[in-house]
Design a protein around this motif. Structure first.
Motif, PDB file in Angstrom:
ATOM      1  N   TYR A  40      19.860  -7.695   1.553  1.00 29.52           N
ATOM      2  CA  TYR A  40      20.753  -6.920   0.676  1.00 29.52           C
ATOM      3  C   TYR A  40      20.924  -5.488   1.186  1.00 29.52           C
ATOM      4  O   TYR A  40      22.035  -4.943   1.210  1.00 29.52           O
ATOM      5  N   ALA A  41      19.798  -4.866   1.618  1.00 32.31           N
ATOM      6  CA  ALA A  41      19.827  -3.467   2.063  1.00 32.31           C
ATOM      7  C   ALA A  41      20.107  -3.323   3.557  1.00 32.31           C
ATOM      8  O   ALA A  41      20.127  -2.206   4.070  1.00 32.31           O
ATOM      9  N   GLN A  42      20.307  -4.460   4.243  1.00 30.43           N
ATOM     10  CA  GLN A  42      20.610  -4.470   5.681  1.00 30.43           C
ATOM     11  C   GLN A  42      19.534  -3.734   6.490  1.00 30.43           C
ATOM     12  O   GLN A  42      19.828  -2.898   7.351  1.00 30.43           O
ATOM     13  N   ILE A  43      18.288  -4.047   6.194  1.00 31.63           N
ATOM     14  CA  ILE A  43      17.153  -3.461   6.908  1.00 31.63           C
ATOM     15  C   ILE A  43      16.917  -4.267   8.185  1.00 31.63           C
ATOM     16  O   ILE A  43      16.766  -5.489   8.148  1.00 31.63           O
ATOM     17  N   LEU A  98       9.908   3.667   6.963  1.00 37.63           N
ATOM     18  CA  LEU A  98      10.434   5.033   7.049  1.00 37.63           C
ATOM     19  C   LEU A  98      11.246   5.386   5.804  1.00 37.63           C
ATOM     20  O   LEU A  98      11.096   6.471   5.224  1.00 37.63           O
ATOM     21  N   ARG A  99      12.085   4.471   5.367  1.00 37.18           N
ATOM     22  CA  ARG A  99      12.913   4.732   4.193  1.00 37.18           C
ATOM     23  C   ARG A  99      12.067   4.776   2.922  1.00 37.18           C
ATOM     24  O   ARG A  99      12.332   5.580   2.027  1.00 37.18           O
ATOM     25  N   LEU A 100      11.072   3.923   2.847  1.00 34.40           N
ATOM     26  CA  LEU A 100      10.188   3.955   1.680  1.00 34.40           C
ATOM     27  C   LEU A 100       9.464   5.298   1.572  1.00 34.40           C
ATOM     28  O   LEU A 100       9.316   5.853   0.478  1.00 34.40           O
ATOM     29  N   LEU A 101       9.021   5.807   2.694  1.00 36.33           N
ATOM     30  CA  LEU A 101       8.253   7.046   2.701  1.00 36.33           C
ATOM     31  C   LEU A 101       9.107   8.279   2.425  1.00 36.33           C
ATOM     32  O   LEU A 101       8.610   9.271   1.894  1.00 36.33           O
ATOM     33  N   ASN A 102      10.376   8.209   2.757  1.00 34.11           N
ATOM     34  CA  ASN A 102      11.194   9.431   2.742  1.00 34.11           C
ATOM     35  C   ASN A 102      12.386   9.417   1.790  1.00 34.11           C
ATOM     36  O   ASN A 102      13.057  10.444   1.649  1.00 34.11           O
ATOM     37  N   ASN A 132       0.822  -1.213   0.000  1.00 29.35           N
ATOM     38  CA  ASN A 132       0.000   0.000   0.000  1.00 29.35           C
ATOM     39  C   ASN A 132       0.857   1.265   0.000  1.00 29.35           C
ATOM     40  O   ASN A 132       0.546   2.246  -0.688  1.00 29.35           O
ATOM     41  N   ILE A 133       1.927   1.266   0.786  1.00 32.61           N
ATOM     42  CA  ILE A 133       2.835   2.416   0.819  1.00 32.61           C
ATOM     43  C   ILE A 133       3.434   2.651  -0.567  1.00 32.61           C
ATOM     44  O   ILE A 133       3.483   3.788  -1.063  1.00 32.61           O
ATOM     45  N   ILE A 134       3.867   1.575  -1.208  1.00 32.97           N
ATOM     46  CA  ILE A 134       4.470   1.685  -2.531  1.00 32.97           C
ATOM     47  C   ILE A 134       3.472   2.260  -3.531  1.00 32.97           C
ATOM     48  O   ILE A 134       3.796   3.129  -4.343  1.00 32.97           O
ATOM     49  N   GLN A 135       2.232   1.787  -3.450  1.00 31.42           N
ATOM     50  CA  GLN A 135       1.220   2.270  -4.396  1.00 31.42           C
ATOM     51  C   GLN A 135       0.867   3.732  -4.139  1.00 31.42           C
ATOM     52  O   GLN A 135       0.785   4.542  -5.077  1.00 31.42           O
ATOM     53  N   GLN A 136       0.656   4.093  -2.878  1.00 32.00           N
ATOM     54  CA  GLN A 136       0.229   5.454  -2.549  1.00 32.00           C
ATOM     55  C   GLN A 136       1.348   6.471  -2.722  1.00 32.00           C
ATOM     56  O   GLN A 136       1.113   7.599  -3.153  1.00 32.00           O
ATOM     57  N   ARG A 137       2.576   6.067  -2.424  1.00 26.10           N
ATOM     58  CA  ARG A 137       3.701   7.017  -2.473  1.00 26.10           C
ATOM     59  C   ARG A 137       4.295   7.156  -3.874  1.00 26.10           C
ATOM     60  O   ARG A 137       4.694   8.239  -4.290  1.00 26.10           O
ATOM     61  N   PRO A 164      13.156   8.395  -2.055  1.00 24.67           N
ATOM     62  CA  PRO A 164      12.826   7.876  -3.391  1.00 24.67           C
ATOM     63  C   PRO A 164      13.955   7.053  -4.004  1.00 24.67           C
ATOM     64  O   PRO A 164      13.700   6.088  -4.734  1.00 24.67           O
ATOM     65  N   ALA A 165      15.217   7.414  -3.721  1.00 18.38           N
ATOM     66  CA  ALA A 165      16.345   6.658  -4.262  1.00 18.38           C
ATOM     67  C   ALA A 165      16.359   5.233  -3.702  1.00 18.38           C
ATOM     68  O   ALA A 165      16.684   4.275  -4.412  1.00 18.38           O
ATOM     69  N   PHE A 166      15.991   5.112  -2.424  1.00 20.49           N
ATOM     70  CA  PHE A 166      15.893   3.800  -1.800  1.00 20.49           C
ATOM     71  C   PHE A 166      14.803   2.976  -2.483  1.00 20.49           C
ATOM     72  O   PHE A 166      14.981   1.776  -2.752  1.00 20.49           O
ATOM     73  N   PHE A 167      13.685   3.599  -2.774  1.00 19.56           N
ATOM     74  CA  PHE A 167      12.600   2.890  -3.451  1.00 19.56           C
ATOM     75  C   PHE A 167      13.040   2.404  -4.839  1.00 19.56           C
ATOM     76  O   PHE A 167      12.769   1.270  -5.223  1.00 19.56           O
ATOM     77  N   GLN A 168      13.727   3.263  -5.597  1.00 22.28           N
ATOM     78  CA  GLN A 168      14.189   2.862  -6.926  1.00 22.28           C
ATOM     79  C   GLN A 168      15.163   1.686  -6.835  1.00 22.28           C
ATOM     80  O   GLN A 168      15.144   0.782  -7.677  1.00 22.28           O
ATOM     81  N   GLU A 169      16.002   1.692  -5.796  1.00 20.78           N
ATOM     82  CA  GLU A 169      16.916   0.576  -5.582  1.00 20.78           C
ATOM     83  C   GLU A 169      16.132  -0.701  -5.283  1.00 20.78           C
ATOM     84  O   GLU A 169      16.473  -1.785  -5.759  1.00 20.78           O
ATOM     85  N   MET A 170      15.060  -0.561  -4.534  1.00 14.41           N
ATOM     86  CA  MET A 170      14.217  -1.706  -4.203  1.00 14.41           C
ATOM     87  C   MET A 170      13.535  -2.254  -5.453  1.00 14.41           C
ATOM     88  O   MET A 170      13.499  -3.474  -5.669  1.00 14.41           O
ATOM     89  N   VAL A 171      13.000  -1.382  -6.286  1.00 17.90           N
ATOM     90  CA  VAL A 171      12.349  -1.817  -7.522  1.00 17.90           C
ATOM     91  C   VAL A 171      13.348  -2.544  -8.414  1.00 17.90           C
ATOM     92  O   VAL A 171      13.047  -3.590  -9.005  1.00 17.90           O
ATOM     93  N   GLN A 172      14.561  -1.991  -8.515  1.00 15.89           N
ATOM     94  CA  GLN A 172      15.607  -2.622  -9.315  1.00 15.89           C
ATOM     95  C   GLN A 172      15.893  -4.031  -8.811  1.00 15.89           C
ATOM     96  O   GLN A 172      16.117  -4.957  -9.597  1.00 15.89           O
TER      97      GLN A 172
END
Length: 272
Positions: free
Chosen positions: A42-45, A53-57, A14-19, A59-67
């Motif tokens: 991989y991202a040491q979460i 928190l990182r997803l919401l704030n 839901n966060i991914i879709q809304q953000r 965008p570069a982290f999100f693009q890395e996740m999508v990749q």
């Protein structure tokens, strides 16, 4: 993180879709969960709070996740018998069109697109073909547009090409540079790469052939139905649809709108 609950998984989707406007809600949940969890390592979460928190704030982290979580596995002339069937059963029919329009949906880093370009070149059809290659992953598209492939793979790709009925010297189609191979610009000149999301995308052209191989296995049945409908509306009458070897329309309500051309190689044709 070693596990993710269904409620936490839904919250992340839901966060991914809304953000960011990426809708993963109809992806096969078991497969997507596995990729989510691999990404946390991989991202040491450390925990879900940090992840959200990182997803919401960031965008570069999100693009890395999508990749990381989107499909990147591909190769040239993957499943050689499929390309042999294309060469023998589909391209001779496409030759009747003055302009041939092909859509490679979910093209990853472009290896299968380049394979199709080689088939068209050998059939004398590339000059009047337009290949639209799309993917949700912008990093994949950038790699594909550059036409650069690891040289270490070319020996295997040469064997795939020969098993697919190729009879030329495969090395004629690329230039070796250090540890990379560059696909010749003449093969790439009629390929248009751009970002497109099959989940939310609309019809953007009319095609004689759509290839969407090894993408449906990551979708649930609802999304498979929706995307097949998109492909149907995007095809000309008697246009061809190619899926992955492990994929099928047998459980898809859209099956009645298609007829099989090659069941084993998952090639279908839109009915009139």
């Amino acid at each position: 993180m070693e596990n993710i609950s269904n409620s936490d998984f839904t919250a992340l989707v839901n966060i991914i879709q809304q953000r960011y406007g990426y809708d993963f809600s109809d992806y096969a949940p078991a497969s997507l969960k596995r990729r989510f969890l691999r990404f946390t390592g991989y991202a040491q979460i450390k925990d879900l709070f940090e992840w959200k928190l990182r997803l919401l704030n960031d965008p570069a982290f999100f693009q890395e996740m999508v990749q990381y979580i989107t499909v990147n596995v591909t190769e040239m002339f993957r499943d050689p018998l499929f390309y042999k069937a294309m060469r023998e059963k589909v391209l001779p029919r496409l030759a009747a069109y003055p302009i041939i329009k092909i859509w490679h949906a979910g093209c990853a880093t472009g290896e299968e697109v380049f394979s199709m370009a080689i088939l068209l070149e050998e059939a004398g059809l590339l000059n009047r073909s337009r290949i639209y290659a799309t993917d949700i992953n912008a990093v994949n598209l950038e790699k594909a547009e550059n036409g650069i492939i690891g040289l270490k793979h070319m020996k295997d790709y040469t064997q795939n090409y020969l098993h697919a009925g190729g009879c030329n010297d495969f090395s004629n189609y690329y230039t070796a540079r250090y540890d990379h191979a560059m696909i010749h610009p003449s093969l790439r000149r009629n390929i248009i790469f751009f970002q497109h999301n099959l989940v939310t995308g609309q019809v953007f052209n009319e095609f004689q052939l759509i290839c969407c191989r090894n993408v449906f296995i990551y979708f649930n049945s609802t999304l498979q139905q929706r995307v097949t409908s998109l492909f149907y509306e995007s095809l000309t009458s008697l246009g061809y649809l190619a899926l992955g070897i492990k994929e099928s329309l047998l459980l898809n309500e859209q099956l009645l709108k298609f007829e099989p051309v090659d069941v084993g190689n998952k090639i279908f044709r839109r009915k009139v």
